[in-house]
Design a protein around this motif. Sequence first.
Motif, PDB file in Angstrom:
ATOM      1  N   TYR A  74       0.844  -1.188   0.000  1.00 52.48           N
ATOM      2  CA  TYR A  74       0.000   0.000   0.000  1.00 52.48           C
ATOM      3  C   TYR A  74       0.881   1.241   0.000  1.00 52.48           C
ATOM      4  O   TYR A  74       1.988   1.218   0.552  1.00 52.48           O
ATOM      5  CB  TYR A  74      -0.923   0.003   1.235  1.00 52.48           C
ATOM      6  CG  TYR A  74      -1.819  -1.206   1.254  1.00 52.48           C
ATOM      7  CD1 TYR A  74      -3.041  -1.180   0.599  1.00 52.48           C
ATOM      8  CD2 TYR A  74      -1.433  -2.383   1.882  1.00 52.48           C
ATOM      9  CE1 TYR A  74      -3.859  -2.300   0.577  1.00 52.48           C
ATOM     10  CE2 TYR A  74      -2.246  -3.508   1.875  1.00 52.48           C
ATOM     11  CZ  TYR A  74      -3.462  -3.448   1.220  1.00 52.48           C
ATOM     12  OH  TYR A  74      -4.248  -4.565   1.200  1.00 52.48           O
ATOM     13  N   SER A  75       0.378   2.307  -0.578  1.00 47.15           N
ATOM     14  CA  SER A  75       1.167   3.544  -0.651  1.00 47.15           C
ATOM     15  C   SER A  75       1.183   4.297   0.666  1.00 47.15           C
ATOM     16  O   SER A  75       2.006   5.190   0.855  1.00 47.15           O
ATOM     17  CB  SER A  75       0.620   4.439  -1.768  1.00 47.15           C
ATOM     18  OG  SER A  75      -0.739   4.757  -1.520  1.00 47.15           O
ATOM     19  N   GLY A  76       0.286   3.965   1.562  1.00 42.40           N
ATOM     20  CA  GLY A  76       0.229   4.614   2.854  1.00 42.40           C
ATOM     21  C   GLY A  76      -0.989   4.133   3.611  1.00 42.40           C
ATOM     22  O   GLY A  76      -1.797   3.356   3.088  1.00 42.40           O
ATOM     23  N   VAL A  77      -1.132   4.606   4.833  1.00 45.01           N
ATOM     24  CA  VAL A  77      -2.229   4.130   5.680  1.00 45.01           C
ATOM     25  C   VAL A  77      -3.592   4.538   5.107  1.00 45.01           C
ATOM     26  O   VAL A  77      -4.561   3.801   5.262  1.00 45.01           O
ATOM     27  CB  VAL A  77      -2.037   4.582   7.142  1.00 45.01           C
ATOM     28  CG1 VAL A  77      -2.343   6.069   7.312  1.00 45.01           C
ATOM     29  CG2 VAL A  77      -2.879   3.753   8.078  1.00 45.01           C
ATOM     30  N   LYS A  78      -3.668   5.653   4.401  1.00 43.73           N
ATOM     31  CA  LYS A  78      -4.946   6.045   3.791  1.00 43.73           C
ATOM     32  C   LYS A  78      -5.355   5.048   2.712  1.00 43.73           C
ATOM     33  O   LYS A  78      -6.535   4.819   2.501  1.00 43.73           O
ATOM     34  CB  LYS A  78      -4.859   7.455   3.206  1.00 43.73           C
ATOM     35  CG  LYS A  78      -4.889   8.540   4.252  1.00 43.73           C
ATOM     36  CD  LYS A  78      -4.943   9.907   3.598  1.00 43.73           C
ATOM     37  CE  LYS A  78      -5.010  10.985   4.645  1.00 43.73           C
ATOM     38  NZ  LYS A  78      -5.092  12.319   4.047  1.00 43.73           N
ATOM     39  N   ALA A  79      -4.399   4.480   2.009  1.00 43.56           N
ATOM     40  CA  ALA A  79      -4.703   3.486   0.965  1.00 43.56           C
ATOM     41  C   ALA A  79      -5.218   2.195   1.575  1.00 43.56           C
ATOM     42  O   ALA A  79      -5.969   1.454   0.926  1.00 43.56           O
ATOM     43  CB  ALA A  79      -3.463   3.205   0.123  1.00 43.56           C
ATOM     44  N   VAL A  80      -4.818   1.909   2.817  1.00 45.37           N
ATOM     45  CA  VAL A  80      -5.303   0.720   3.498  1.00 45.37           C
ATOM     46  C   VAL A  80      -6.779   0.880   3.752  1.00 45.37           C
ATOM     47  O   VAL A  80      -7.563  -0.013   3.556  1.00 45.37           O
ATOM     48  CB  VAL A  80      -4.528   0.488   4.817  1.00 45.37           C
ATOM     49  CG1 VAL A  80      -5.198  -0.554   5.691  1.00 45.37           C
ATOM     50  CG2 VAL A  80      -3.096   0.109   4.522  1.00 45.37           C
TER      51      VAL A  80
END
Length: 80
Positions: A74-80
């Motif tokens: 994932y590109s970051g926690v928002k993408a999760v």
Amino acid sequence: MKALNDQVRHEAESSQAYLAMAVWAETNGWDGTAQFLYAHSDEERMHMLKLMKFINERGGEAEVPALGAPQAEYSGVKAV
């Protein structure tokens, strides 16, 4: 019973997806997020098991679905 076995697959896929997200979060320093996602993975697995028992207890045969690997990066926690 096909519809119920289809739901078993959906629950299994959801559990795996949450598990993959949890692993990503944990290895990227998002420990609280990881614990939240591990708990959701467990919850989806329990839904799957309840459905499987329900199918079997009513004379059907629950199917253990083969699953592909879920997204793991994932590109970051928002993408999760």
